[in-house]
Design a protein around this motif. Sequence first.
Motif, PDB file in Angstrom:
ATOM      1  N   LYS A 147       0.247  -2.301  -5.499  1.00 31.12           N
ATOM      2  CA  LYS A 147       0.728  -3.494  -4.803  1.00 31.12           C
ATOM      3  C   LYS A 147       1.735  -4.287  -5.637  1.00 31.12           C
ATOM      4  CE  LYS A 147      -0.866  -7.947  -2.982  1.00 31.12           C
ATOM      5  NZ  LYS A 147      -2.042  -8.820  -2.765  1.00 31.12           N
ATOM      6  N   GLU A 191      -5.692  -5.960   1.787  1.00 28.45           N
ATOM      7  CA  GLU A 191      -6.620  -6.203   0.679  1.00 28.45           C
ATOM      8  C   GLU A 191      -7.815  -7.029   1.143  1.00 28.45           C
ATOM      9  OE1 GLU A 191      -5.907  -7.000  -4.069  1.00 28.45           O
ATOM     10  OE2 GLU A 191      -4.564  -7.922  -2.605  1.00 28.45           O
ATOM     11  N   ASP A 197      -1.507  -8.151   1.454  1.00 27.75           N
ATOM     12  CA  ASP A 197      -2.553  -9.163   1.300  1.00 27.75           C
ATOM     13  C   ASP A 197      -3.591  -9.007   2.404  1.00 27.75           C
ATOM     14  OD1 ASP A 197      -1.370 -10.236  -0.930  1.00 27.75           O
ATOM     15  OD2 ASP A 197      -0.448 -11.932   0.113  1.00 27.75           O
ATOM     16  N   LEU A 199      -2.858   0.100  -2.544  1.00 20.95           N
ATOM     17  CA  LEU A 199      -3.134  -1.246  -3.058  1.00 20.95           C
ATOM     18  C   LEU A 199      -3.119  -1.287  -4.582  1.00 20.95           C
ATOM     19  CD1 LEU A 199      -5.890  -2.554  -0.605  1.00 20.95           C
ATOM     20  CD2 LEU A 199      -3.463  -3.150  -0.687  1.00 20.95           C
TER      21      LEU A 199
END
Length: 497
Positions: A91, A232, A229, A88
């Motif tokens: 990302k 996350e 997304d 992440l």
Amino acid sequence: MEGKKTLHDYLYENLKEQIQTGYYKYGEALPSMNRLCEDYHVGIRTVRDVLSELREQGMIRTEERRPSTAAYRKAEEGDRLSDVMAVLRRKTSVLEVYETMEHLMPMLFAFSVRVCGVETAMEHLGRLKKHRRKDVRDRWKSSSNALYNLLDGSHNLLFRDIFTSLEIGTRIPFFLEPEYTPPFPACCGEYDDPMWMAEAVSSGDTRLVQERFTRMYRSLGRDIKRYLDWMESRIGAGDIEQINGYSWNPQQGRDHFYIQITRDLIDRIGLGIYEDGSFLPPEAVLAREYGVSVDTIRRTISMLNRLGFGRTYNVKGTQVTLFNDQATFQSMKNKVHKKDTLLYLSGLQFMALASAPAARLAVPLIGESELGHMREELAGPYAVPLSILMNHIIEAMPLEPYRIILKQVSGILHWGYYYSFYQDGIKAASQLNQMSHEAFRRLEAGDTEAFAGLLSGCCCHALELVRNSMVIWGLPEAGLLVTPRENLRLAGGTGEE
């Protein structure tokens, strides 16, 4: 050029992350040392050092005459969370790499199909059929290998390299693993069968090839964004500090200081900074300027003499000479210079394809202030108009991976080499200069499409001039690097001179 420590760290961190996050699963073989050298542009000593460090940490097992294998097992959920966070943090970088691939790779694939022909292209992609019933991970790996071979069919020395670096930058190891399956329809729905790409290639329609690959990368980028997304939101970590996960340098592992200095001096000779018949500064002065030993400068001067750009006399020093047919013919017997020339031509061919889409992305971000800076630079005594335009496109490029690629390829294109084909060097009113100034006028007028087409046309012109001369002077391999004018028209650029 990046230092060895940087290369060591990049390879070490990249391999360690891929092992920890499961891209290379427990017991799975890593690429061979030669393949790691090729993919990451590092020397064999760097690869050995990195593998030794990973072995000492228990990340891999090594046996003599056998490939290294991953030896890391997952233990705690906390470790898994740490792995997810590592991805992440990349990302933004991962999504920009996918977007770069959407703009860049479809052109390279379509061009490669045109160069090698449908029959040869299908020999590479047709092998995917036997993998179509395997899982997503295996299908993607088999697709990558087939596409590597397709890009090699273009004869360009950079295409595979660029694709490899982009794939490394997009790796999300636990993508689609059962415990990390998102609560929405499976990703890669319409293009999970590799034969979907092969069907377009078999049609012989390069426009369809380009459209289908563009659609694939666009869809994949959207799915990856949804996936990240979701990941996350699942861990609820708030704002996560982002790092750049993409790196590429085509010169790493094969660029010695004396070769770099030789290129730079040829650049200065072609630009007229060191004029034909003049003498280069003394060896000691050049050594201080470049921060190297006198011995390195002597190796540089020796190569300049072999390539026909200089002639050294006792006491007097080294006198500059511009291109002459006999010297150039002799220089083609030098393996380093032959590879350098083919890399130079590969860079021109790549820029002919990549500069137009780059311009379309960057021009909206170029304001009046930047245009003013361009005017000033273009008026300089040693200005290289095309280089100036491309440098501003690179600086304005909103996608960091695309910017890195353009900057690295631009570093290969020493424009003094091009101008050395003219007796008056850069002072000659060459066609390239005229086209570049016309491109700037179109940019000033707000005509982005004409500007983009002229940039590509400039690279096509330079490619043809240098390539055709090199074929005459004893480098037949140069003739395999064809001018991509047809692909420019398919992409929306004019490619006209």
